[in-house]
Design a protein around this motif. Structure first.
Motif, mmCIF file in Angstrom:
data_model
loop_
_atom_site.group_PDB
_atom_site.id
_atom_site.type_symbol
_atom_site.label_atom_id
_atom_site.label_comp_id
_atom_site.label_asym_id
_atom_site.label_seq_id
_atom_site.Cartn_x
_atom_site.Cartn_y
_atom_site.Cartn_z
ATOM 1 N N ASN A 104 31.489 38.321 48.876
ATOM 2 C CA ASN A 104 30.473 38.431 47.874
ATOM 3 C C ASN A 104 29.316 39.299 48.405
ATOM 4 O O ASN A 104 28.687 39.978 47.486
ATOM 5 N N HIS A 105 28.997 39.461 49.811
ATOM 6 C CA HIS A 105 27.948 39.914 50.492
ATOM 7 C C HIS A 105 28.381 40.458 51.491
ATOM 8 O O HIS A 105 29.071 39.633 52.453
ATOM 9 N N PRO A 106 28.319 41.493 51.950
ATOM 10 C CA PRO A 106 28.814 42.236 53.409
ATOM 11 C C PRO A 106 28.053 41.634 54.587
ATOM 12 O O PRO A 106 28.521 41.426 55.402
ATOM 13 N N GLN A 107 26.951 41.146 54.393
ATOM 14 C CA GLN A 107 26.059 40.846 55.474
ATOM 15 C C GLN A 107 26.098 39.213 55.446
ATOM 16 O O GLN A 107 25.375 38.705 56.384
ATOM 17 N N ASP A 108 26.379 38.408 54.373
ATOM 18 C CA ASP A 108 26.186 37.120 54.233
ATOM 19 C C ASP A 108 27.302 36.394 54.191
ATOM 20 O O ASP A 108 27.812 36.272 52.759
ATOM 21 N N GLU A 109 28.064 35.775 55.046
ATOM 22 C CA GLU A 109 29.402 35.115 54.817
ATOM 23 C C GLU A 109 29.209 33.711 54.079
ATOM 24 O O GLU A 109 30.012 33.570 53.466
ATOM 25 N N GLY A 110 28.022 33.332 54.142
ATOM 26 C CA GLY A 110 27.679 32.101 53.251
ATOM 27 C C GLY A 110 27.947 32.445 51.647
ATOM 28 O O GLY A 110 27.799 31.362 50.995
ATOM 29 N N ALA A 111 27.637 33.648 51.363
ATOM 30 C CA ALA A 111 27.911 33.853 49.845
ATOM 31 C C ALA A 111 29.143 33.916 49.446
ATOM 32 O O ALA A 111 29.531 33.846 48.287
ATOM 33 N N GLY A 112 30.141 33.570 50.200
ATOM 34 C CA GLY A 112 31.384 33.249 49.992
ATOM 35 C C GLY A 112 32.388 34.410 49.173
ATOM 36 O O GLY A 112 31.942 35.698 49.748
ATOM 37 N N SER A 113 33.389 34.368 48.688
ATOM 38 C CA SER A 113 34.170 35.381 48.327
ATOM 39 C C SER A 113 34.886 35.062 46.848
ATOM 40 O O SER A 113 34.328 33.983 46.468
ATOM 41 N N ARG A 114 35.637 36.102 46.405
ATOM 42 C CA ARG A 114 36.080 35.740 45.069
ATOM 43 C C ARG A 114 37.357 36.642 44.981
ATOM 44 O O ARG A 114 37.683 37.429 45.913
ATOM 45 N N PRO A 115 38.412 36.277 44.195
ATOM 46 C CA PRO A 115 39.569 36.668 43.940
ATOM 47 C C PRO A 115 39.419 38.081 43.060
ATOM 48 O O PRO A 115 38.650 37.807 41.986
ATOM 49 N N VAL A 116 40.032 39.016 43.458
ATOM 50 C CA VAL A 116 40.058 40.437 42.693
ATOM 51 C C VAL A 116 41.593 40.982 42.370
ATOM 52 O O VAL A 116 41.983 41.178 43.127
ATOM 53 N N PRO A 117 41.871 40.879 40.876
ATOM 54 C CA PRO A 117 43.342 41.380 40.808
ATOM 55 C C PRO A 117 43.623 42.785 41.019
ATOM 56 O O PRO A 117 42.707 43.337 40.473
ATOM 57 N N PHE A 118 44.537 43.055 41.724
ATOM 58 C CA PHE A 118 44.891 44.505 41.794
ATOM 59 C C PHE A 118 46.415 44.561 41.039
ATOM 60 O O PHE A 118 47.207 44.217 41.233
ATOM 61 N N THR A 119 46.471 45.859 40.212
ATOM 62 C CA THR A 119 47.641 46.086 39.413
ATOM 63 C C THR A 119 48.110 47.541 39.390
ATOM 64 O O THR A 119 47.333 48.200 39.964
ATOM 65 N N ARG A 120 49.227 47.776 38.783
ATOM 66 C CA ARG A 120 49.711 49.237 39.053
ATOM 67 C C ARG A 120 48.813 50.006 38.118
ATOM 68 O O ARG A 120 48.602 51.311 38.340
ATOM 69 N N GLU A 121 48.002 49.517 37.021
ATOM 70 C CA GLU A 121 47.164 50.436 36.398
ATOM 71 C C GLU A 121 45.679 49.990 36.544
ATOM 72 O O GLU A 121 45.395 48.869 36.423
ATOM 73 N N ILE A 122 45.126 50.940 36.873
ATOM 74 C CA ILE A 122 43.611 50.574 37.273
ATOM 75 C C ILE A 122 42.566 51.697 36.438
ATOM 76 O O ILE A 122 43.138 52.939 36.201
ATOM 77 N N PHE A 123 41.343 51.130 36.431
ATOM 78 C CA PHE A 123 40.418 52.181 35.981
ATOM 79 C C PHE A 123 39.722 52.696 37.328
ATOM 80 O O PHE A 123 39.379 51.889 38.170
ATOM 81 N N ILE A 124 39.071 54.060 37.334
ATOM 82 C CA ILE A 124 38.358 54.407 38.188
ATOM 83 C C ILE A 124 36.981 55.127 37.476
ATOM 84 O O ILE A 124 37.363 55.359 36.329
ATOM 85 N N GLU A 125 35.990 55.773 38.290
ATOM 86 C CA GLU A 125 35.029 55.981 37.680
ATOM 87 C C GLU A 125 35.422 57.572 37.474
ATOM 88 O O GLU A 125 35.901 58.195 38.355
ATOM 89 N N ARG A 126 35.144 58.237 36.204
ATOM 90 C CA ARG A 126 35.502 59.548 35.887
ATOM 91 C C ARG A 126 35.133 60.675 37.051
ATOM 92 O O ARG A 126 35.617 61.516 37.077
ATOM 93 N N ASP A 127 34.000 60.315 37.323
ATOM 94 C CA ASP A 127 33.320 61.258 38.341
ATOM 95 C C ASP A 127 33.919 61.232 39.857
ATOM 96 O O ASP A 127 33.462 61.791 40.640
#
Ligand code: ATP
Ligand code: MG
Length: 553
Positions: free
Chosen positions: A370-393
């Motif tokens: 959840n935070h690169p400098q703060d381990e205490g902020a914990g983590s979360r699951p993020v699903p990754f699939t065959r189809e994704i969206f990215i930013e047009r630019d």
């Protein structure tokens, strides 16, 4: 100004208070007040005064009152008063006493009678025009009118009858008798009371006369036992009158008025009159429009109370009027949110990517901190699939120089996942890219690819799991640093001050986001769940500030 630790800026008022304490003045007490007129919502300029008054009391173990300066019943309302209370509390302060100037109407009246009895005030029955005429100018002394030498008895009788409602608005005023030739025009027999046959929110129809600001303010300060009466520089010329009233009345307490420079902030206006115009003419969506410099607007935009207090501390308290750059304010919120806001993935302008080298039903749960400098902020699951969206630019068919993101045949790393290569670009009839077909390097999850460098990293959201969201981008409300100077305030409004994006997609964990919860959307900026429009069913985020300073050019 930038910082890594809390800054203590110059504040000459602290020096005064400290030497007063050292000298044993005021029995070692510090009592301040914040005295708004409930005729509009508070803005960031008021926050400076709030932080100064409440902050000074807090620092020296003193007390601070919230006092409504409610002596002009025409412009004031309970709605404004409640909003002001909420703003002060939200900023993190609690008053010692909640007071109203109208609480002192009886005492103010008695004190005025005392001045009359001592020959220091008189009822003037001249017209407003005549009074103005007789007051003189900067180069010409004032001249006494025909009523200046009325007897005490006549004055007391008339003043009593003004109070009893015998006369109409404008028929008489009560004036101090000071010095018509004073260089300071405020001392040329200033008005103390005027007739105003208007109902008052708190005192109803009890009064037909209302005291003027200059008279009310010093007496209210004295009644409350204020030690340091802090106000903005435009009141410097009113200080002789402040002192005159209290000296003549011989009040047991005589607060010290100290003036400081008001806040002027570039690319906005800090005047209730102008802010009311923006609201009433519908140039903004209300007092709490996230583009407004009001405390409610800034709160809705995602400014935190701590960042506003930090800002007020950094700009300091001086006697010199100076414009503060918007970048100073933005640095404060960026510093705070960089430290505290959890990171999330959001795609504002999505384009679909199909990773053809993965099986149709590929689904993988990645773990993101959840935070690169703060381990205490914990983590979360993020699903990754065959189809994704990215930013047009984050894709360019013909890349500009030094472009490190996705290009035909090129590679890029998906944040926290694999390196992908763009194999095919699909477009519609109009030539707009609708889909990118990519392959992935299965050996790059959390690893560098073998034998080659991939510099760019882009964010993404799974098509299957992503949640639609509305994202509102805010830019400065005005195109000029000092919009008050424009021929018309309205013409200085930035047409791009609000940009609403309705086809954004955000990572699934954001379905739990609450209104007023802050996030960093990676690579984009800091965002907050809209206080009014965001719900779990319909996500709405406001951009508080961009990741980097966009003012530096
Ligand atoms: P406005 O011109 O916006 O109506 P005001 O001064 O009339 O502001 P008040 O309600 O009388 O508004 O202000 C309450 C307190 O806040 C006063 O002590 C005033 O000096 C202070 N204040 C108002 N604007 C600023 C500012 N821009 N910077 C610092 N203090 C301010
Ligand atoms: Mg005012």
């Amino acid at each position: 100004m930038s910082r890594s630790e809390p800054v203590e800026a110059s504040n000459f008022i602290r020096n005064i208070v400290e030497s007063d304490l050292a000298a044993g003045k005021n029995d070692g007490q510090v009592v301040t007040r914040f005295p708004p007129e409930p005729n509009g919502y508070l803005h960031i300029g008021h926050a400076k005064s709030i932080c100064l008054n409440f902050g000074t009391a807090e620092r020296y173990g003193g007390r601070c009152n919230l006092r409504f300066d409610d002596t002009n019943p025409v412009r004031e309302s309970e709605e404004y008063a409640h909003a002001i209370e909420e703003d002060v509390r939200w900023l993190g302060y609690e008053w010692d006493r909640l007071c109203h100037a109208s609480d002192y109407f009886d005492e103010l009246y008695e004190y005025a009678c005392q001045l009359i009895r001592e020959g220091k005030a008189y009822v003037d029955s001249s017209s407003a025009e005549e009074v103005r005429e007789m007051r003189g100018t900067l180069t010409k002394p004032g001249t006494p009118g025909p009523y200046r030498n009325r007897s005490v008895e006549e004055n007391l009788d008339l003043f009593q009858r003004m109070k009893d409602g015998e006369f109409d608005d404008g028929e008489h005023i009560l004036r101090a008798r000071i010095d018509l030739s004073a260089g300071n025009i405020n001392m040329r027999d200033p008005t103390l009371y005027r007739i105003r046959k208007v109902r008052h929110v708190r005192t109803g129809d009890a009064w037909s006369i209302y005291p003027m600001y200059d008279y009310t303010h010093c007496v209210s300060d004295a009644i409350e036992g204020i030690t340091h009466s802090l106000c903005t520089l435009e009141f410097e010329d009113h200080r002789p009158l402040y002192d005159w009233v209290l000296d003549e009345l011989g009040t047991p307490c005589h607060p010290q008025q100290i003036e400081f420079a008001r806040l002027s902030l570039e690319y906005t206006v800090l005047s209730k009159r102008r802010l009311i115009q923006l609201v009433e003419e519908n140039h903004v969506h209300g007092w709490d429009d996230p583009r407004m410099p009001t405390i409610v607007g800034m709160r809705r935009r995602g400014y935190t109370a701590a960042s506003l207090r930090d800002f007020c501390e950094r700009i300091g308290i001086t006697k010199n009027d100076a414009w503060i750059e918007m970048a100073v304010l933005e640095t404060c919120i960026r510093d705070h949110l960089n430290r505290d806001a959890p990171r999330r993935l959001a795609v504002l302008d999505p384009v679909r990517v199909i990773i053809t080298s993965l099986p149709e039903n590929h689904e993988q749960t990645l773990t993101f901190a959840n935070h690169p400098q703060d381990e205490g902020a914990g983590s979360r699951p993020v699903p990754f699939t065959r189809e994704i969206f990215i930013e047009r630019d984050d894709f360019a068919e013909i890349p500009p120089p030094k472009y490190q993101r996705l290009v035909p045949g090129g590679e890029v790393r998906l944040r926290g996942a694999y390196v992908i290569r763009c194999e095919e670009v699909i477009k519609d009839d109009a030539g707009i890219v609708t889909e990118l077909r990519c392959s992935h390097d299965a050996d790059t999850l959390g690893k560098k690819p073998e034998g080659r460098k991939v510099k760019g990293v882009i964010h993404w959201v799974s098509v299957k799991h992503g949640i639609p969201a509305e994202i509102r981008l805010y830019n400065p409300l005005f195109t000029l640093p000092d919009p008050g100077k424009a021929d018309s305030l309205v013409e200085a409004i930035n047409p791009e001050s609000e940009i609403i994006l309705t086809s954004c997609v955000v990572e699934p964990s954001l379905s739990a986001a609450a209104p007023e919860e802050h996030f960093q959307f990676e690579r984009i900026g800091y965002f907050v769940g809209d206080r009014h429009d965001h719900s779990k069913e319909s996500l709405v985020f406001n951009r508080t500030v961009t990741l980097r300073d966009t003012w530096a050019s």
